[in-house]
Scaffold this motif. Structure first.
Motif, PDB file in Angstrom:
ATOM      1  N   LEU A 127       0.849  -1.187   0.000  1.00 13.44           N
ATOM      2  CA  LEU A 127       0.000   0.000   0.000  1.00 13.44           C
ATOM      3  C   LEU A 127       0.884   1.235   0.000  1.00 13.44           C
ATOM      4  N   LEU A 128       0.642   2.139  -0.942  1.00 19.72           N
ATOM      5  CA  LEU A 128       1.327   3.433  -0.914  1.00 19.72           C
ATOM      6  C   LEU A 128       0.654   4.281   0.157  1.00 19.72           C
ATOM      7  N   VAL A 129       1.424   4.859   1.056  1.00 17.31           N
ATOM      8  CA  VAL A 129       0.883   5.750   2.068  1.00 17.31           C
ATOM      9  C   VAL A 129       1.069   7.165   1.544  1.00 17.31           C
ATOM     10  N   VAL A 130      -0.055   7.847   1.317  1.00 20.19           N
ATOM     11  CA  VAL A 130      -0.040   9.184   0.723  1.00 20.19           C
ATOM     12  C   VAL A 130      -0.538  10.181   1.761  1.00 20.19           C
ATOM     13  N   LYS A 131       0.291  11.199   2.020  1.00 22.54           N
ATOM     14  CA  LYS A 131      -0.136  12.302   2.890  1.00 22.54           C
ATOM     15  C   LYS A 131      -0.858  13.289   1.990  1.00 22.54           C
ATOM     16  N   GLN A 132      -2.159  13.446   2.241  1.00 26.12           N
ATOM     17  CA  GLN A 132      -2.996  14.305   1.411  1.00 26.12           C
ATOM     18  C   GLN A 132      -2.809  15.767   1.810  1.00 26.12           C
ATOM     19  N   PRO A 133      -3.246  16.718   0.984  1.00 26.23           N
ATOM     20  CA  PRO A 133      -3.061  18.141   1.296  1.00 26.23           C
ATOM     21  C   PRO A 133      -3.598  18.554   2.670  1.00 26.23           C
ATOM     22  N   SER A 134      -4.642  17.891   3.160  1.00 26.64           N
ATOM     23  CA  SER A 134      -5.193  18.229   4.477  1.00 26.64           C
ATOM     24  C   SER A 134      -4.339  17.683   5.615  1.00 26.64           C
ATOM     25  N   GLY A 135      -3.400  16.794   5.288  1.00 27.83           N
ATOM     26  CA  GLY A 135      -2.576  16.151   6.304  1.00 27.83           C
ATOM     27  C   GLY A 135      -3.037  14.751   6.645  1.00 27.83           C
ATOM     28  N   SER A 136      -4.231  14.370   6.219  1.00 27.24           N
ATOM     29  CA  SER A 136      -4.703  13.006   6.493  1.00 27.24           C
ATOM     30  C   SER A 136      -3.982  12.022   5.574  1.00 27.24           C
ATOM     31  N   LEU A 137      -3.946  10.777   6.011  1.00 22.28           N
ATOM     32  CA  LEU A 137      -3.252   9.748   5.252  1.00 22.28           C
ATOM     33  C   LEU A 137      -4.238   8.884   4.479  1.00 22.28           C
ATOM     34  N   ALA A 138      -3.840   8.524   3.278  1.00 19.63           N
ATOM     35  CA  ALA A 138      -4.608   7.583   2.465  1.00 19.63           C
ATOM     36  C   ALA A 138      -3.681   6.413   2.140  1.00 19.63           C
ATOM     37  N   ARG A 139      -4.237   5.228   2.118  1.00 19.38           N
ATOM     38  CA  ARG A 139      -3.477   4.043   1.755  1.00 19.38           C
ATOM     39  C   ARG A 139      -4.038   3.516   0.437  1.00 19.38           C
ATOM     40  N   VAL A 140      -3.208   3.578  -0.584  1.00 17.96           N
ATOM     41  CA  VAL A 140      -3.632   3.208  -1.936  1.00 17.96           C
ATOM     42  C   VAL A 140      -2.980   1.885  -2.306  1.00 17.96           C
ATOM     43  N   PRO A 141      -3.778   0.863  -2.628  1.00 18.96           N
ATOM     44  CA  PRO A 141      -3.180  -0.404  -3.056  1.00 18.96           C
ATOM     45  C   PRO A 141      -2.228  -0.171  -4.223  1.00 18.96           C
ATOM     46  N   PHE A 142      -1.001  -0.667  -4.080  1.00 14.15           N
ATOM     47  CA  PHE A 142       0.050  -0.434  -5.066  1.00 14.15           C
ATOM     48  C   PHE A 142      -0.046  -1.477  -6.169  1.00 14.15           C
ATOM     49  N   VAL A 143      -1.096  -1.335  -6.994  1.00 19.45           N
ATOM     50  CA  VAL A 143      -1.338  -2.211  -8.135  1.00 19.45           C
ATOM     51  C   VAL A 143      -1.470  -1.337  -9.375  1.00 19.45           C
ATOM     52  N   ALA A 144      -1.161  -1.890 -10.526  1.00 21.64           N
ATOM     53  CA  ALA A 144      -1.129  -1.119 -11.769  1.00 21.64           C
ATOM     54  C   ALA A 144      -2.462  -0.438 -12.087  1.00 21.64           C
TER      55      ALA A 144
END
Length: 176
Positions: A127-144
């Motif tokens: 899972l890519l951990v992305v810090k969003q502009p608001s500061g909250s974190l999103a976890r995006v499955p790292f698949v094509a």
């Protein structure tokens, strides 16, 4: 670049062997006799591998100077760290975590989604951990299908997430 390749678990037997939680895709290469590992905490090492063997699907390691159960117990929880070349890989779609951290995350339409701050290793996929502009974190499955572009040289990843995974996509929690 240094990466964690294993976490030492409980002792096995009375001669200093320990079980390990493997954190590398190539244990056969990493855990060859004579390999020297840095440790976290550093005070536990360096450790020189004396032998490695499989015991019912569990990797057991023994280290030089660790000759009894008490010494092995003192290593419980220690991380084994190896030096790896971050630029070399045999896989065309393989990236090291340090190469991904800091990349700008964009949506397919070019809007900024945040910044990649890490990778978590999930049971099904990373899972890519992305810090969003608001500061909250999103976890995006790292698949094509969800991360169609990884452009390390260009400093970005492109995300094509389903609705509700990221802020600003019209999901109900954005309307609050």
């Amino acid at each position: 670049m240094e990466v964690v390749v294993a976490r030492i678990g409980r002792p096995h037997g009375v001669r200093g062997e320990v079980s390990v939680e493997v954190r590398t895709d190539s244990p056969g290469e990493r855990f060859a006799g004579g390999a020297v590992f840095s440790t976290d905490p550093a005070s536990a090492g360096p450790l020189t591998l004396a032998a490695a063997r499989d015991h019912n699907g569990v990797l057991l390691l023994s280290f030089e100077g660790v000759n009894d159960r008490n010494a092995a117990e003192g290593l419980r929880g220690v991380l084994l760290v190896a030096d790896v070349d971050a630029t070399s890989t045999d896989e065309p779609d393989a990236w090291s975590v340090p190469a991904l951290v800091g990349l700008r995350a964009e949506r397919t339409d070019g809007r900024v989604a945040g910044e990649v701050i890490g990778v978590e290793h999930g049971p099904a996929q990373d899972l890519l951990v992305v810090k969003q502009p608001s500061g909250s974190l999103a976890r995006v499955p790292f698949v094509a299908a969800l991360v169609p572009v990884v452009d390390v040289d260009g400093g970005r990843v492109v995300l094509d997430p389903p609705g509700g995974l990221l802020e600003g996509d019209g999901a109900p929690e954005d309307a609050r």
